[in-house]
Design a protein around this motif. Structure first.
Motif, PDB file in Angstrom:
ATOM      1  N   MET A   1      39.637  22.571  33.529  1.00 45.71           N
ATOM      2  CA  MET A   1      39.362  23.754  34.341  1.00 45.71           C
ATOM      3  C   MET A   1      37.939  24.244  34.060  1.00 45.71           C
ATOM      4  O   MET A   1      37.412  24.073  32.961  1.00 45.71           O
ATOM      5  N   ARG A   2      37.343  24.894  35.075  1.00 48.01           N
ATOM      6  CA  ARG A   2      35.985  25.424  34.932  1.00 48.01           C
ATOM      7  C   ARG A   2      36.028  26.944  35.082  1.00 48.01           C
ATOM      8  O   ARG A   2      36.502  27.457  36.098  1.00 48.01           O
ATOM      9  N   LEU A   3      35.519  27.644  34.073  1.00 50.33           N
ATOM     10  CA  LEU A   3      35.495  29.102  34.086  1.00 50.33           C
ATOM     11  C   LEU A   3      34.061  29.585  34.281  1.00 50.33           C
ATOM     12  O   LEU A   3      33.176  29.253  33.485  1.00 50.33           O
ATOM     13  N   ALA A   4      33.832  30.360  35.337  1.00 49.86           N
ATOM     14  CA  ALA A   4      32.527  30.981  35.566  1.00 49.86           C
ATOM     15  C   ALA A   4      32.529  32.318  34.834  1.00 49.86           C
ATOM     16  O   ALA A   4      33.287  33.227  35.183  1.00 49.86           O
ATOM     17  N   VAL A   5      31.696  32.448  33.812  1.00 53.05           N
ATOM     18  CA  VAL A   5      31.668  33.643  32.969  1.00 53.05           C
ATOM     19  C   VAL A   5      30.403  34.439  33.282  1.00 53.05           C
ATOM     20  O   VAL A   5      29.285  33.934  33.128  1.00 53.05           O
ATOM     21  N   PHE A   6      30.597  35.691  33.709  1.00 52.96           N
ATOM     22  CA  PHE A   6      29.486  36.557  34.105  1.00 52.96           C
ATOM     23  C   PHE A   6      29.319  37.669  33.068  1.00 52.96           C
ATOM     24  O   PHE A   6      30.217  38.494  32.882  1.00 52.96           O
ATOM     25  N   THR A   7      28.159  37.685  32.406  1.00 45.15           N
ATOM     26  CA  THR A   7      27.808  38.774  31.498  1.00 45.15           C
ATOM     27  C   THR A   7      26.561  39.470  32.033  1.00 45.15           C
ATOM     28  O   THR A   7      25.912  38.988  32.949  1.00 45.15           O
ATOM     29  N   LYS A   8      26.209  40.604  31.419  1.00 44.00           N
ATOM     30  CA  LYS A   8      25.237  41.506  32.051  1.00 44.00           C
ATOM     31  C   LYS A   8      23.773  41.219  31.756  1.00 44.00           C
ATOM     32  O   LYS A   8      22.911  41.545  32.563  1.00 44.00           O
ATOM     33  N   ASN A   9      23.481  40.672  30.567  1.00 45.41           N
ATOM     34  CA  ASN A   9      22.080  40.523  30.197  1.00 45.41           C
ATOM     35  C   ASN A   9      21.939  39.613  28.988  1.00 45.41           C
ATOM     36  O   ASN A   9      22.923  39.241  28.350  1.00 45.41           O
ATOM     37  N   PHE A  10      20.667  39.283  28.678  1.00 43.81           N
ATOM     38  CA  PHE A  10      20.344  38.504  27.488  1.00 43.81           C
ATOM     39  C   PHE A  10      19.843  39.375  26.343  1.00 43.81           C
ATOM     40  O   PHE A  10      19.595  38.872  25.245  1.00 43.81           O
TER      41      PHE A  10
ATOM     42  N   LEU B   1      28.895  25.998  44.115  1.00 40.33           N
ATOM     43  CA  LEU B   1      29.087  24.801  43.301  1.00 40.33           C
ATOM     44  C   LEU B   1      30.198  23.923  43.876  1.00 40.33           C
ATOM     45  O   LEU B   1      31.172  24.413  44.451  1.00 40.33           O
ATOM     46  N   GLN B   2      30.050  22.640  43.684  1.00 36.03           N
ATOM     47  CA  GLN B   2      31.093  21.690  44.061  1.00 36.03           C
ATOM     48  C   GLN B   2      31.416  20.823  42.854  1.00 36.03           C
ATOM     49  O   GLN B   2      30.545  20.107  42.352  1.00 36.03           O
ATOM     50  N   PRO B   3      32.635  20.840  42.342  1.00 37.21           N
ATOM     51  CA  PRO B   3      33.705  21.735  42.798  1.00 37.21           C
ATOM     52  C   PRO B   3      33.443  23.176  42.353  1.00 37.21           C
ATOM     53  O   PRO B   3      32.690  23.410  41.412  1.00 37.21           O
ATOM     54  N   ARG B   4      34.091  24.096  43.048  1.00 35.91           N
ATOM     55  CA  ARG B   4      33.959  25.502  42.689  1.00 35.91           C
ATOM     56  C   ARG B   4      34.625  25.779  41.336  1.00 35.91           C
ATOM     57  O   ARG B   4      35.543  25.050  40.933  1.00 35.91           O
ATOM     58  N   PRO B   5      34.196  26.861  40.671  1.00 34.18           N
ATOM     59  CA  PRO B   5      34.908  27.256  39.446  1.00 34.18           C
ATOM     60  C   PRO B   5      36.368  27.575  39.760  1.00 34.18           C
ATOM     61  O   PRO B   5      36.701  28.040  40.856  1.00 34.18           O
ATOM     62  N   ASP B   6      37.236  27.340  38.791  1.00 38.37           N
ATOM     63  CA  ASP B   6      38.661  27.613  38.984  1.00 38.37           C
ATOM     64  C   ASP B   6      39.001  29.091  38.784  1.00 38.37           C
ATOM     65  O   ASP B   6      40.008  29.567  39.307  1.00 38.37           O
ATOM     66  N   ALA B   7      38.168  29.803  38.013  1.00 34.33           N
ATOM     67  CA  ALA B   7      38.391  31.232  37.791  1.00 34.33           C
ATOM     68  C   ALA B   7      37.065  31.888  37.438  1.00 34.33           C
ATOM     69  O   ALA B   7      36.143  31.229  36.929  1.00 34.33           O
TER      70      ALA B   7
ATOM     71  N   VAL C   1      34.282  36.369  46.350  1.00 36.15           N
ATOM     72  CA  VAL C   1      35.148  35.642  45.416  1.00 36.15           C
ATOM     73  C   VAL C   1      36.601  35.776  45.852  1.00 36.15           C
ATOM     74  O   VAL C   1      37.371  34.810  45.839  1.00 36.15           O
ATOM     75  N   VAL C   2      36.986  36.997  46.235  1.00 39.26           N
ATOM     76  CA  VAL C   2      38.347  37.238  46.724  1.00 39.26           C
ATOM     77  C   VAL C   2      38.625  36.390  47.963  1.00 39.26           C
ATOM     78  O   VAL C   2      39.677  35.746  48.074  1.00 39.26           O
ATOM     79  N   ALA C   3      37.656  36.370  48.889  1.00 34.68           N
ATOM     80  CA  ALA C   3      37.829  35.600  50.121  1.00 34.68           C
ATOM     81  C   ALA C   3      37.973  34.103  49.834  1.00 34.68           C
ATOM     82  O   ALA C   3      38.662  33.384  50.575  1.00 34.68           O
ATOM     83  N   ALA C   4      37.350  33.654  48.749  1.00 36.93           N
ATOM     84  CA  ALA C   4      37.445  32.237  48.387  1.00 36.93           C
ATOM     85  C   ALA C   4      38.761  31.911  47.690  1.00 36.93           C
ATOM     86  O   ALA C   4      39.057  30.733  47.438  1.00 36.93           O
ATOM     87  N   GLY C   5      39.549  32.940  47.374  1.00 35.67           N
ATOM     88  CA  GLY C   5      40.843  32.722  46.734  1.00 35.67           C
ATOM     89  C   GLY C   5      40.757  32.340  45.272  1.00 35.67           C
ATOM     90  O   GLY C   5      41.695  31.755  44.719  1.00 35.67           O
ATOM     91  N   ILE C   6      39.663  32.705  44.608  1.00 39.69           N
ATOM     92  CA  ILE C   6      39.478  32.355  43.198  1.00 39.69           C
ATOM     93  C   ILE C   6      39.932  33.530  42.339  1.00 39.69           C
ATOM     94  O   ILE C   6      39.486  34.663  42.546  1.00 39.69           O
ATOM     95  N   PRO C   7      40.814  33.305  41.383  1.00 43.82           N
ATOM     96  CA  PRO C   7      41.296  34.412  40.543  1.00 43.82           C
ATOM     97  C   PRO C   7      40.179  34.979  39.676  1.00 43.82           C
ATOM     98  O   PRO C   7      39.287  34.245  39.228  1.00 43.82           O
ATOM     99  N   MET C   8      40.245  36.301  39.436  1.00 41.74           N
ATOM    100  CA  MET C   8      39.252  36.983  38.614  1.00 41.74           C
ATOM    101  C   MET C   8      39.926  37.702  37.449  1.00 41.74           C
ATOM    102  O   MET C   8      40.972  38.323  37.629  1.00 41.74           O
ATOM    103  N   ILE C   9      39.290  37.601  36.311  1.00 45.12           N
ATOM    104  CA  ILE C   9      39.715  38.344  35.127  1.00 45.12           C
ATOM    105  C   ILE C   9      38.530  39.207  34.717  1.00 45.12           C
ATOM    106  O   ILE C   9      37.431  38.685  34.478  1.00 45.12           O
ATOM    107  N   GLY C  10      38.703  40.514  34.666  1.00 44.00           N
ATOM    108  CA  GLY C  10      37.618  41.416  34.330  1.00 44.00           C
ATOM    109  C   GLY C  10      37.586  41.731  32.848  1.00 44.00           C
ATOM    110  O   GLY C  10      38.610  41.686  32.165  1.00 44.00           O
ATOM    111  N   PHE C  11      36.394  42.065  32.360  1.00 45.38           N
ATOM    112  CA  PHE C  11      36.290  42.559  30.986  1.00 45.38           C
ATOM    113  C   PHE C  11      35.104  43.516  30.874  1.00 45.38           C
ATOM    114  O   PHE C  11      34.197  43.489  31.681  1.00 45.38           O
ATOM    115  N   VAL C  12      35.165  44.386  29.908  1.00 42.29           N
ATOM    116  CA  VAL C  12      34.198  45.442  29.597  1.00 42.29           C
ATOM    117  C   VAL C  12      34.260  46.584  30.596  1.00 42.29           C
ATOM    118  O   VAL C  12      34.533  47.727  30.246  1.00 42.29           O
TER     119      VAL C  12
END
Length: 298
Positions: A1-10, A57-63, A81-92
């Protein structure tokens, strides 16, 4: 599985820890982590573009394991992301624009209340306190500022002598604190909305040859070192690595058909000289709690 992880800054070490936490959880399941971080910290335009990049991306991330940089300015991209049907898990930060499989965080107001009350007890209920916030529109900063102010209202002898925005950046906090110190009598203490800014405040105090009791939020290694050395009084552990670990674990388990909690709130922990040895470890060596351990504790 591929997880796209989004954080705010470096710039904030807490988000470097969050990226590590997601990788540590993904490794347990053999999943791949793809990191998406705005080069211009906390920028909603760039984060929105990164969402589009991930969706292309191809393939798209799984979450998506996602921490939004703004309460509303990324909503249009989140809707994609919602329209693409990809599940989201939020944090922070909470995400109101889309249904979340799970959400992992701490209560920012309660963290701020706890660290402010700790500071005011240290001051024995008397003193002038400078407040250093994050970006003006940041959800975490606004909640922490609310906690600081609520705590101050409880103690008549505490005077909030000033407020500056350090934007969650060490150098910004340093420079604006230096300017404030140049124009005002030095405070007895400084309430800081995160630790990397607290280090900047210490830089400014040192340069001005002033002292004040400084507290922050995050329990980053630099703050733990400063607490152990007696330069900084305390911090509240906003454990971004733990949050991202649990968010990535929730993503991995959801993708495998398992039930995961809708919301997870980490408890408030104050770190000072009496217990800082427990945190005085590189992020790679700090322990994390798994979902199973969390369930056993409940």
């Amino acid at each position: 599985m591929r997880l796209a992880v989004f954080t705010k800054n470096f710039t904030n070490p807490a988000y470097g820890a969050a990226r590590l936490g997601a990788e540590r959880a993904a490794a347990v399941f053999g999943d791949e982590v793809l990191h998406f971080v705005p080069k211009k910290g906390d920028d909603p335009v760039e984060q929105s573009a990164l969402i589009a990049e991930a969706l292309a991306l191809q393939p798209r991330p799984d979450a998506f394991v996602f921490s939004p940089v703004h309460a509303s300015k990324v909503n249009a991209a989140i809707a994609q992301v919602v329209a693409a049907g990809i599940p989201m898990i939020g944090f922070v930060n909470p995400i109101a624009a889309a249904p979340m499989v799970s959400y992992v965080s701490s209560d920012d107001e309660q963290l701020a209340l706890a660290i402010a009350r700790y500071l005011f007890r240290h001051l024995q209920g008397q003193g002038r306190v400078l407040v250093v916030t994050g970006p003006e529109e940041s959800y975490t900063s606004l909640e922490r500022l609310r906690g600081f102010r609520d705590a101050a209202r409880e103690v008549p002898g505490i005077v909030l002598a000033g407020q500056i925005a350090g934007d969650y950046v060490r150098e910004t906090a340093r420079d604006r604190t230096a300017a404030w110190l140049g124009a005002n009598t030095a405070p007895d203490a400084v309430l800081v909305a995160n630790d990397i800014m607290a280090i900047g405040v210490l830089d400014a105090l040192d340069a001005a040859e002033k002292t004040a009791a400084v507290v922050g939020v995050n329990a980053i290694p630099q703050a733990i070192e400063a607490i152990a050395a007696g330069r900084m009084l305390a911090t509240a552990d906003f454990n971004a690595m733990q949050m991202a670990y649990l968010a990535a674990e929730c993503a991995a388990r959801h993708l495998r058909g398992e039930q995961v909690p809708k919301a997870i709130e980490l408890p408030v922990q104050i770190v000072d000289q009496s217990n800082c040895a427990l945190w005085n470890l590189p992020y790679e060596q700090r322990p994390v709690i798994t979902l199973e351990q969390l369930r056993r504790q409940a």
